[in-house]
Design a protein around this motif. Structure first.
Motif, short mmCIF file in Angstrom:
data_model
loop_
_atom_site.label_atom_id
_atom_site.label_comp_id
_atom_site.label_asym_id
_atom_site.label_seq_id
_atom_site.Cartn_x
_atom_site.Cartn_y
_atom_site.Cartn_z
N UNK A 1 55.72 -16.05 12.56
CA UNK A 1 57.02 -16.10 11.90
C UNK A 1 57.06 -15.17 10.69
N UNK A 2 55.93 -15.05 9.98
CA UNK A 2 55.87 -14.12 8.84
C UNK A 2 56.12 -12.69 9.30
N UNK A 3 55.49 -12.28 10.40
CA UNK A 3 55.71 -10.93 10.93
C UNK A 3 57.16 -10.75 11.35
N UNK A 4 57.73 -11.77 11.96
CA UNK A 4 59.15 -11.70 12.38
C UNK A 4 60.06 -11.54 11.17
N UNK A 5 59.83 -12.34 10.12
CA UNK A 5 60.65 -12.25 8.92
C UNK A 5 60.45 -10.91 8.20
N UNK A 6 59.23 -10.41 8.22
CA UNK A 6 58.99 -9.08 7.63
C UNK A 6 59.86 -8.04 8.32
N UNK A 7 59.95 -8.11 9.65
CA UNK A 7 60.78 -7.16 10.41
C UNK A 7 62.27 -7.37 10.15
N UNK A 8 62.69 -8.63 10.14
CA UNK A 8 64.12 -8.93 9.99
C UNK A 8 64.60 -8.67 8.57
N UNK A 9 63.87 -9.17 7.58
CA UNK A 9 64.35 -9.19 6.19
C UNK A 9 63.68 -8.17 5.28
N UNK A 10 62.66 -7.48 5.78
CA UNK A 10 61.97 -6.48 4.96
C UNK A 10 61.19 -7.09 3.81
N UNK A 11 60.73 -8.31 3.97
CA UNK A 11 59.96 -8.97 2.91
C UNK A 11 58.48 -8.90 3.24
N UNK A 12 57.66 -9.02 2.21
CA UNK A 12 56.21 -8.94 2.35
C UNK A 12 55.56 -10.28 2.03
N UNK A 13 54.36 -10.47 2.56
CA UNK A 13 53.59 -11.66 2.22
C UNK A 13 53.15 -11.55 0.76
N UNK A 14 53.50 -12.56 -0.02
CA UNK A 14 53.15 -12.59 -1.44
C UNK A 14 51.92 -13.44 -1.69
N UNK A 15 51.72 -14.45 -0.84
CA UNK A 15 50.61 -15.39 -1.07
C UNK A 15 50.36 -16.15 0.21
N UNK A 16 49.09 -16.43 0.45
CA UNK A 16 48.70 -17.23 1.61
C UNK A 16 47.54 -18.13 1.21
N UNK A 17 47.58 -19.38 1.68
CA UNK A 17 46.48 -20.30 1.38
C UNK A 17 46.46 -21.44 2.37
N UNK A 18 45.34 -22.11 2.43
CA UNK A 18 45.24 -23.38 3.14
C UNK A 18 45.42 -24.43 2.06
#
Length: 127
Positions: A16-33
């Motif tokens: 979903x992150x990759x999909x949103x990056x394509x759709x909205x041009x946003x980048x991953x800012x933070x990731x964690x468990x």
């Protein structure tokens, strides 16, 4: 208060992150468990999408079972979470969290019950 993020329950946060990056041009800012979740924050100009993927049984896995993927909650940033909770409670809102607790990114969070907020799960966040 300011808009902070929209929490989105999903079976696959990375996809979903990759999909949103394509759709909205946003980048991953933070990731964690975090607890039983994989959490990915995608940065928008004025807030974030928080993608919530269960890694084991818990609140989000139950949510997905009952409701399927989609909007789980909205979060509002506050400079004083204790005062925000006090104000909500004095307005007759049912609190899920009477005291702030640790959240993703090390922030303090607290949730308001959807029965008191027009059907929307609301999270207060203090950075």
């Amino acid at each position: 208060m300011r808009f902070d993020h929209a929490g989105i329950a999903t079976e696959n946060a990375e996809s979903l992150a990759f999909r949103y990056e394509d759709i909205f041009g946003c980048d991953i800012a933070h990731e964690e468990r975090f607890g039983d979740l994989r959490v990915i924050f995608l940065e928008l100009e004025n807030g974030y999408f928080e993608l919530l993927e269960p890694q084991e049984e818990g609140t989000i896995s139950k949510y997905l079972e009952n409701n399927g993927p989609g909007l789980h909650h909205i979060a509002l940033e506050t400079d004083d979470i204790d005062a925000a909770l006090e104000r909500a409670e004095s307005a007759g809102v049912e609190l899920i969290d009477e005291e702030p607790r640790p959240g993703a990114w090390g922030h303090q969070v607290a949730f308001l019950h959807p029965k008191s907020t027009g059907g929307m799960l609301v999270e207060f966040v203090e950075h």
